[in-house]
Design an enzyme around this catalytic site. Sequence first.
Site, PDB file in Angstrom:
ATOM      1  N   ALA A 211       0.846  -1.196   0.000  1.00 39.84           N
ATOM      2  CA  ALA A 211       0.000   0.000   0.000  1.00 39.84           C
ATOM      3  C   ALA A 211       0.877   1.240   0.000  1.00 39.84           C
ATOM      4  O   ALA A 211       2.091   1.175  -0.160  1.00 39.84           O
ATOM      5  CB  ALA A 211      -0.930  -0.005   1.209  1.00 39.84           C
ATOM      6  N   ASN A 212       0.251   2.397   0.169  1.00 43.12           N
ATOM      7  CA  ASN A 212       0.967   3.661   0.284  1.00 43.12           C
ATOM      8  C   ASN A 212       0.232   4.556   1.268  1.00 43.12           C
ATOM      9  O   ASN A 212      -0.787   4.155   1.841  1.00 43.12           O
ATOM     10  CB  ASN A 212       1.121   4.329  -1.090  1.00 43.12           C
ATOM     11  N   ARG A 213       0.738   5.765   1.457  1.00 42.19           N
ATOM     12  CA  ARG A 213       0.223   6.630   2.527  1.00 42.19           C
ATOM     13  C   ARG A 213      -0.918   7.548   2.086  1.00 42.19           C
ATOM     14  O   ARG A 213      -1.302   8.456   2.823  1.00 42.19           O
ATOM     15  CB  ARG A 213       1.361   7.481   3.098  1.00 42.19           C
ATOM     16  N   ALA A 277      -3.729   7.105  -5.739  1.00 38.08           N
ATOM     17  CA  ALA A 277      -2.321   6.694  -5.705  1.00 38.08           C
ATOM     18  C   ALA A 277      -2.289   5.176  -5.879  1.00 38.08           C
ATOM     19  O   ALA A 277      -2.259   4.421  -4.906  1.00 38.08           O
ATOM     20  CB  ALA A 277      -1.678   7.114  -4.392  1.00 38.08           C
TER      21      ALA A 277
END
Length: 405
Positions: A211-213, A277
Amino acid sequence: MSLTDKRILLIIGGGIAAYKSLDLIRRLRERGARVRAVMTEGACQFITPVSVGALTGERVFLNLFDRDEEQDVGHIRLAREADAVIVAPATADLMAKMANGLAGDLATAVLLACDRPVLVAPAMNPAMWAHPATRRNQAQLLADGLRFVGPNSGEMAESNEAGLGRMAEPMEILQAVTKMLAPVLSGLAGRHVLITSGPTHEPIDPVRYIANRSSGRQGHAIAAAFARAGARVTLVSGPVTIPDPAGVDVVHVESAREMLAAIDAALPADVAVMAAAVADWRMAEAQNGKIKKDGSGAVPALALVENPDILATVGRHATLRPRLVVGFAAETSNVVDNARAKLARKGADMILANDVSPERGVMGGDRNTIHLVSGEGVANWPTLSKTEVAERLVAEVARRLQPAK
C-alpha cells in the site's frame, strides 16, 4: 458578484471572535445582502442581540422554543428562506454538534434542517483546532458538502498563545460567500465526471498487503467540488478512512485491478480525474495462507508484477476516452520535469504535480502545493487547502470545456 437581494443567515457561535461578526454583517449589507442572525447562548456572552439587531435591521433569533416563532416551525423556515448560511465564529463545540447531527438549540436545529450552501469560519485555540476530534469533525463536514474559510494563524485572545485558529477576517468571509453563491460553473451542469481517489491495497497473503500513505482527502475533495458545481460524479475509491462525499456515486474497491474494472464500468464520462495513488506493483500470485517465518532467517521471495496503468489506459482509450483526462504526479524530486514526461507518456491533458516528500506532510494532511502541467505550460499554484485545490481544478476544467471562440 453583487450580493444584492441575497438572503444570508448568519449563525454566531460563542467565542471571542463573535465581535468580528458585527463587521461581517456591515460588509454583507453594504453589498446589498439581507442578513438574518441566529445567536447561540454562548454568543450572547460576547456580543448583544441589540447590537446584532441594529446592524441587520432584523429580529435576532435566539431560542428554539420561542412560542411565537415555532408556531409555524420557525427553525425550518429560517433554513429554507436563506440563499446561504454562514457560521461565524464556528467554535469547536459547534463544529462537533454539526458533524454529529445534533439539534439541541436553534442554531444546530437550523443547520440540520438546512439544504442551502453552508460556509464555516472556525475560531478556536490552536490546540483545539489541531485536536484529532476537531480534524475528524472538519473532515465529516467537508464530506457533507460544507465549505470552510480559515482559520488563520496569529495571536490568540489568551496571553502568550499564537498559532492556527483565528477566525478569518470579515473581508475573507465575504469573498468566500460571494464565490459560493456564484452561478453553477458553465459547462459542468449534468456532465459526467469520473474520479479515482485513495490508495490501492495489493494482497501479499490474507493478512498483509502492499500500500501507500494516500488518505484520499484530495480525491474526495475533488469529487465533492465537482458535485457542488452541478456535475454528475462517479467516485471510485480505494480503501480510505474518510466519509464518502455528499451527492456523489461511490464505488469502493481494494486493488488496482478492481479499480480499473470499476472505471471501465463507469465509462463513458466527459471528464476523468485520476487522483488515486495506485500501487505500481502487486504480487504475481498472492498466497492463500499467511506466510510464516521458519526460523532459518531466510527472507521469503516476493515475486512482483506491474499493475495496469490506469491513467494511461483511460488517456489512450480507443473508443471511450473522456474529453478531458487529468492525472496526478506525486513526486519527491524533479517534480515538474517528471510531470511533463508523465503528461506525454500517459496521454493526459493535465497533470497536477506535487511534492510528497515526508517533510511536506501532503499525504494525510490538509494542504497541498500544486504545479499544473499541461500543453499550455506550467501554472504554479500557491499552497492551498485540499478543498481550495479542488475548486481551482473544477474552475480550470470548466474553462477548458468551454467551446472555442
